[in-house]
Design a protein around this motif. Structure first.
Motif, PDB file in Angstrom:
ATOM      1  N   PHE A  30       0.830  -1.210   0.000  1.00 35.15           N
ATOM      2  CA  PHE A  30       0.000   0.000   0.000  1.00 35.15           C
ATOM      3  C   PHE A  30       0.864   1.260   0.000  1.00 35.15           C
ATOM      4  O   PHE A  30       0.460   2.289  -0.547  1.00 35.15           O
ATOM      5  CB  PHE A  30      -0.944  -0.014   1.211  1.00 35.15           C
ATOM      6  CG  PHE A  30      -2.152  -0.881   1.020  1.00 35.15           C
ATOM      7  CD1 PHE A  30      -3.315  -0.363   0.484  1.00 35.15           C
ATOM      8  CD2 PHE A  30      -2.120  -2.229   1.346  1.00 35.15           C
ATOM      9  CE1 PHE A  30      -4.436  -1.158   0.301  1.00 35.15           C
ATOM     10  CE2 PHE A  30      -3.223  -3.038   1.161  1.00 35.15           C
ATOM     11  CZ  PHE A  30      -4.387  -2.505   0.631  1.00 35.15           C
ATOM     12  N   TRP A  31       2.036   1.189   0.636  1.00 34.73           N
ATOM     13  CA  TRP A  31       2.934   2.347   0.650  1.00 34.73           C
ATOM     14  C   TRP A  31       3.472   2.633  -0.749  1.00 34.73           C
ATOM     15  O   TRP A  31       3.351   3.751  -1.250  1.00 34.73           O
ATOM     16  CB  TRP A  31       4.065   2.103   1.632  1.00 34.73           C
ATOM     17  CG  TRP A  31       5.189   3.107   1.524  1.00 34.73           C
ATOM     18  CD1 TRP A  31       6.443   2.890   1.053  1.00 34.73           C
ATOM     19  CD2 TRP A  31       5.137   4.496   1.863  1.00 34.73           C
ATOM     20  NE1 TRP A  31       7.190   4.036   1.086  1.00 34.73           N
ATOM     21  CE2 TRP A  31       6.409   5.056   1.573  1.00 34.73           C
ATOM     22  CE3 TRP A  31       4.150   5.325   2.381  1.00 34.73           C
ATOM     23  CZ2 TRP A  31       6.706   6.392   1.784  1.00 34.73           C
ATOM     24  CZ3 TRP A  31       4.460   6.670   2.600  1.00 34.73           C
ATOM     25  CH2 TRP A  31       5.724   7.185   2.303  1.00 34.73           C
ATOM     26  N   TYR A  32       4.045   1.632  -1.375  1.00 38.68           N
ATOM     27  CA  TYR A  32       4.600   1.818  -2.717  1.00 38.68           C
ATOM     28  C   TYR A  32       3.503   2.056  -3.755  1.00 38.68           C
ATOM     29  O   TYR A  32       3.674   2.856  -4.688  1.00 38.68           O
ATOM     30  CB  TYR A  32       5.425   0.592  -3.133  1.00 38.68           C
ATOM     31  CG  TYR A  32       6.805   0.522  -2.531  1.00 38.68           C
ATOM     32  CD1 TYR A  32       7.786   1.454  -2.862  1.00 38.68           C
ATOM     33  CD2 TYR A  32       7.134  -0.481  -1.634  1.00 38.68           C
ATOM     34  CE1 TYR A  32       9.060   1.397  -2.306  1.00 38.68           C
ATOM     35  CE2 TYR A  32       8.399  -0.560  -1.065  1.00 38.68           C
ATOM     36  CZ  TYR A  32       9.351   0.379  -1.413  1.00 38.68           C
ATOM     37  OH  TYR A  32      10.604   0.317  -0.867  1.00 38.68           O
ATOM     38  N   GLY A  33       2.381   1.348  -3.588  1.00 34.85           N
ATOM     39  CA  GLY A  33       1.329   1.436  -4.601  1.00 34.85           C
ATOM     40  C   GLY A  33       0.459   2.664  -4.502  1.00 34.85           C
ATOM     41  O   GLY A  33      -0.175   3.045  -5.492  1.00 34.85           O
ATOM     42  N   TYR A  34       0.419   3.304  -3.306  1.00 35.90           N
ATOM     43  CA  TYR A  34      -0.477   4.457  -3.196  1.00 35.90           C
ATOM     44  C   TYR A  34       0.111   5.614  -2.396  1.00 35.90           C
ATOM     45  O   TYR A  34       0.344   6.707  -2.951  1.00 35.90           O
ATOM     46  CB  TYR A  34      -1.806   4.019  -2.556  1.00 35.90           C
ATOM     47  CG  TYR A  34      -2.795   5.159  -2.440  1.00 35.90           C
ATOM     48  CD1 TYR A  34      -3.489   5.613  -3.563  1.00 35.90           C
ATOM     49  CD2 TYR A  34      -3.014   5.806  -1.222  1.00 35.90           C
ATOM     50  CE1 TYR A  34      -4.380   6.674  -3.463  1.00 35.90           C
ATOM     51  CE2 TYR A  34      -3.903   6.858  -1.110  1.00 35.90           C
ATOM     52  CZ  TYR A  34      -4.590   7.285  -2.233  1.00 35.90           C
ATOM     53  OH  TYR A  34      -5.456   8.340  -2.138  1.00 35.90           O
ATOM     54  N   TYR A  35       0.393   5.398  -1.114  1.00 37.06           N
ATOM     55  CA  TYR A  35       0.703   6.522  -0.231  1.00 37.06           C
ATOM     56  C   TYR A  35       1.965   7.269  -0.633  1.00 37.06           C
ATOM     57  O   TYR A  35       1.996   8.511  -0.600  1.00 37.06           O
ATOM     58  CB  TYR A  35       0.798   6.040   1.225  1.00 37.06           C
ATOM     59  CG  TYR A  35      -0.551   5.820   1.856  1.00 37.06           C
ATOM     60  CD1 TYR A  35      -1.424   6.893   2.082  1.00 37.06           C
ATOM     61  CD2 TYR A  35      -0.974   4.551   2.230  1.00 37.06           C
ATOM     62  CE1 TYR A  35      -2.665   6.698   2.653  1.00 37.06           C
ATOM     63  CE2 TYR A  35      -2.221   4.350   2.807  1.00 37.06           C
ATOM     64  CZ  TYR A  35      -3.065   5.422   3.015  1.00 37.06           C
ATOM     65  OH  TYR A  35      -4.305   5.232   3.576  1.00 37.06           O
ATOM     66  N   ASN A  36       3.010   6.562  -1.029  1.00 36.94           N
ATOM     67  CA  ASN A  36       4.242   7.258  -1.409  1.00 36.94           C
ATOM     68  C   ASN A  36       4.043   8.122  -2.650  1.00 36.94           C
ATOM     69  O   ASN A  36       4.697   9.152  -2.822  1.00 36.94           O
ATOM     70  CB  ASN A  36       5.372   6.253  -1.653  1.00 36.94           C
ATOM     71  CG  ASN A  36       6.732   6.931  -1.696  1.00 36.94           C
ATOM     72  OD1 ASN A  36       6.948   7.944  -1.010  1.00 36.94           O
ATOM     73  ND2 ASN A  36       7.650   6.390  -2.465  1.00 36.94           N
ATOM     74  N   ASN A  37       3.096   7.715  -3.508  1.00 35.71           N
ATOM     75  CA  ASN A  37       2.843   8.458  -4.743  1.00 35.71           C
ATOM     76  C   ASN A  37       2.119   9.779  -4.503  1.00 35.71           C
ATOM     77  O   ASN A  37       2.158  10.678  -5.364  1.00 35.71           O
ATOM     78  CB  ASN A  37       2.031   7.598  -5.721  1.00 35.71           C
ATOM     79  CG  ASN A  37       2.794   6.354  -6.146  1.00 35.71           C
ATOM     80  OD1 ASN A  37       4.019   6.372  -6.213  1.00 35.71           O
ATOM     81  ND2 ASN A  37       2.073   5.279  -6.435  1.00 35.71           N
ATOM     82  N   ILE A  38       1.401   9.888  -3.349  1.00 35.63           N
ATOM     83  CA  ILE A  38       0.657  11.127  -3.091  1.00 35.63           C
ATOM     84  C   ILE A  38       1.410  12.057  -2.143  1.00 35.63           C
ATOM     85  O   ILE A  38       0.911  13.133  -1.808  1.00 35.63           O
ATOM     86  CB  ILE A  38      -0.746  10.824  -2.525  1.00 35.63           C
ATOM     87  CG1 ILE A  38      -0.633  10.189  -1.127  1.00 35.63           C
ATOM     88  CG2 ILE A  38      -1.546   9.933  -3.460  1.00 35.63           C
ATOM     89  CD1 ILE A  38      -1.968  10.094  -0.394  1.00 35.63           C
ATOM     90  N   MET A  39       2.586  11.617  -1.698  1.00 39.14           N
ATOM     91  CA  MET A  39       3.366  12.459  -0.800  1.00 39.14           C
ATOM     92  C   MET A  39       3.913  13.681  -1.525  1.00 39.14           C
ATOM     93  O   MET A  39       4.305  13.604  -2.697  1.00 39.14           O
ATOM     94  CB  MET A  39       4.530  11.649  -0.208  1.00 39.14           C
ATOM     95  CG  MET A  39       4.106  10.587   0.780  1.00 39.14           C
ATOM     96  SD  MET A  39       3.457  11.324   2.291  1.00 39.14           S
ATOM     97  CE  MET A  39       2.416  10.001   2.895  1.00 39.14           C
ATOM     98  N   ALA A  40       3.937  14.806  -0.797  1.00 36.07           N
ATOM     99  CA  ALA A  40       4.490  16.033  -1.392  1.00 36.07           C
ATOM    100  C   ALA A  40       5.940  15.809  -1.778  1.00 36.07           C
ATOM    101  O   ALA A  40       6.411  16.300  -2.815  1.00 36.07           O
ATOM    102  CB  ALA A  40       4.361  17.197  -0.411  1.00 36.07           C
ATOM    103  N   THR A  41       6.651  15.063  -0.938  1.00 40.02           N
ATOM    104  CA  THR A  41       8.050  14.700  -1.225  1.00 40.02           C
ATOM    105  C   THR A  41       8.165  13.185  -1.113  1.00 40.02           C
ATOM    106  O   THR A  41       8.275  12.643  -0.004  1.00 40.02           O
ATOM    107  CB  THR A  41       9.016  15.363  -0.226  1.00 40.02           C
ATOM    108  OG1 THR A  41       8.787  16.780  -0.209  1.00 40.02           O
ATOM    109  CG2 THR A  41      10.463  15.078  -0.619  1.00 40.02           C
TER     110      THR A  41
END
Length: 469
Positions: A30-41
């Motif tokens: 879920f981190w690689y597939g979604y959350y990291n992609n929406i992070m400002a950095t």
């Protein structure tokens, strides 16, 4: 170390490692597939590994705290429940952590999906792990050696865990030392229940010599010794029991924690208390709060506050503990008791200083006096302030026998620390929705000490003499 024991620990450790790794992989997905992609950095390499590693560490902490890793020890349903709580708690912290990184609340839907998947994996892992463990290591054949007191209640508890304990034979101390020692050789483990000290010591040493597993129930004096300090002043071992209760600085920190957490708790649960009060009033127009004298530290009396869960005339015949399926409990009260909402007004007792968040359960004077007739040591529980929750409340039940309740409370008193208080508070969340923790005494009992005289309790599939209750 015994080779079989080493293999058993290795198998259990591998099962724990696999499940923990799978939970880490789910978060990584879920981190690689979604959350990291929406992070400002967005994170890279070591940042990703650090975040996933932190998630795993937090999950392991909650898993151990709630007892979710007890493969081969706890029941399957308990492991599922504990691991599900660990998944939920870890994912809530992950949500707050990700929101702090993003500096705004991140979408919650992926986290819900991750939690559902984690719970489903917990269910599958608990079932497979316990089945595999039971297949490789079937329950040990046990010999129960008991003293003059009736062991029926204890045997019933052991028989409730047939997946772990296989009681093959029971023998009374009256059979004689020689016969008991001869029988012990034929078993993988021996259970020593309430034996005289001299004979118990001989059996413990014999089991040690013969490498026979040994379970024993501690006496009150044993638990007092658990909290002793080892002194190395000369070449003779010496232990010291302070016997003065908690230290002044511990008492001060405990009181500060009580004030802060009870104040926060009152504010947080005030909507639930208002709803409970309205429901009680609308049901039978009777009083909302039930006030009753209880005992706290030093046998000091105080009025405890609870939401009324029974009929107004519920104790017209005197003090009687709540029974299973008690007809005195109102429909509204049944819901309040199941969810433990009836206990919430005690937060005001804690704020006033009558009680603590954690401590022995406060008893009524008449019940305390009755228990003390059979157990003169029962007042030892009043070495500390009574608590909303406690060691006996977490590891015991509402209908736990007075003797077992005394031992649980003494264990808490002798091992007191702020860390233990925090652990008990968190474990209270675990038992919150477990019905058995709030079960009343049997319908024929007035309190947890009362027994049925003369009733024969059949001990099916167990050799040895039959016992009476």
């Amino acid at each position: 170390m015994d080779k079989n024991l080493f293999m058993k620990r290795t198998v259990v450790t591998l099962m724990k490692f696999v499940f923990t790794a799978v939970q880490g992989i789910v978060f990584a997905f879920f981190w690689y597939g979604y959350y990291n992609n929406i992070m400002a950095t967005p994170y890279f390499k070591r940042g990703n590994f650090a975040l996933i590693g932190l998630y795993i560490v937090i999950f392991v902490v909650f898993g151990k705290l709630f007892g979710g890793y007890k493969v081969g020890v706890a029941k399957v349903q308990d492991i599922i429940y504990s691991m599900s709580l660990a998944v939920i708690a870890t994912n809530l912290i992950a949500f707050l952590q990700l929101s702090l990184i993003q500096r705004e609340f991140v979408p919650f839907t992926p986290l819900i999906l991750m939690t559902v998947l984690g719970v489903l994996l917990s269910m599958a892992w608990a079932g497979v792990a316990n089945s595999l463990y039971s297949y490789i290591y079937p329950p040990k054949k046990l010999l129960v050696v008991y003293g003059d007191r009736n062991p029926s209640d204890f045997i019933r508890k052991l028989k409730s865990r047939r997946d772990k304990y296989n009681i093959s034979e029971m023998i009374s101390i009256n059979a004689g030392e020689r016969r008991i020692l001869a029988k012990a050789k034929d078993y993988e483990a021996v259970v020593l229940w309430d034996l005289p000290d001299e004979f118990r010591n001989k059996l413990v040493k014999y089991c040690f010599e013969q490498k026979i597993g040994c379970y024993l129930t501690p006496k009150v004096s044993d638990i007092i010794l658990f909290g002793s300090e080892n002194l190395h002043l000369f070449d003779t071992p010496l232990v010291y029991c302070d016997n003065k209760g908690i230290k002044p600085e511990q008492a001060m920190m405990k009181r500060i924690m009580d004030i802060v957490l009870s104040a926060i708790g009152i504010i947080a649960v005030s909507p639930f208390m208002l709803l409970a009060a309205a429901a009680i009033k609308l049901y039978d127009k009777g009083p909302v709060i039930y006030k009753q004298k209880r005992l706290t530290e030093g046998e000091k009396e105080f009025y405890i506050y609870k939401f009324r869960s029974m009929r107004v005339d519920s104790e017209k015949d005197g003090a009687i503990l709540a029974k299973k399926n008690d007809s005195r409990i109102t429909p509204v009260g049944n819901i309040l008791r199941t969810l433990h909402i009836d206990e919430l007004p005690q937060l005001f007792n804690i704020l006033k200083g009558d009680m603590s968040l954690v401590g022995p359960r406060p008893e009524r004077r008449e019940i305390m006096d009755k228990y003390s007739q059979e157990l003169p040591e029962f007042p030892y529980r009043l070495r500390m302030k009574a608590g909303l929750t406690g060691y006996a409340q977490v590891y015991g039940k509402y209908n736990t026998t007075p003797y077992d309740k005394l031992k649980l409370d003494l264990y808490y008193i002798e091992h007191y620390s702020l860390k233990l208080d925090i652990k008990i508070i968190l474990l209270t969340l675990k038992i919150f929705f477990q019905k058995e923790t709030s079960e009343g005494v049997e319908s024929w009992q007035r309190d947890a000490a009362e027994k049925r005289d003369g009733k024969i309790t059949p001990l099916n599939n167990i050799k040895g003499e039959q016992v009476t209750v």
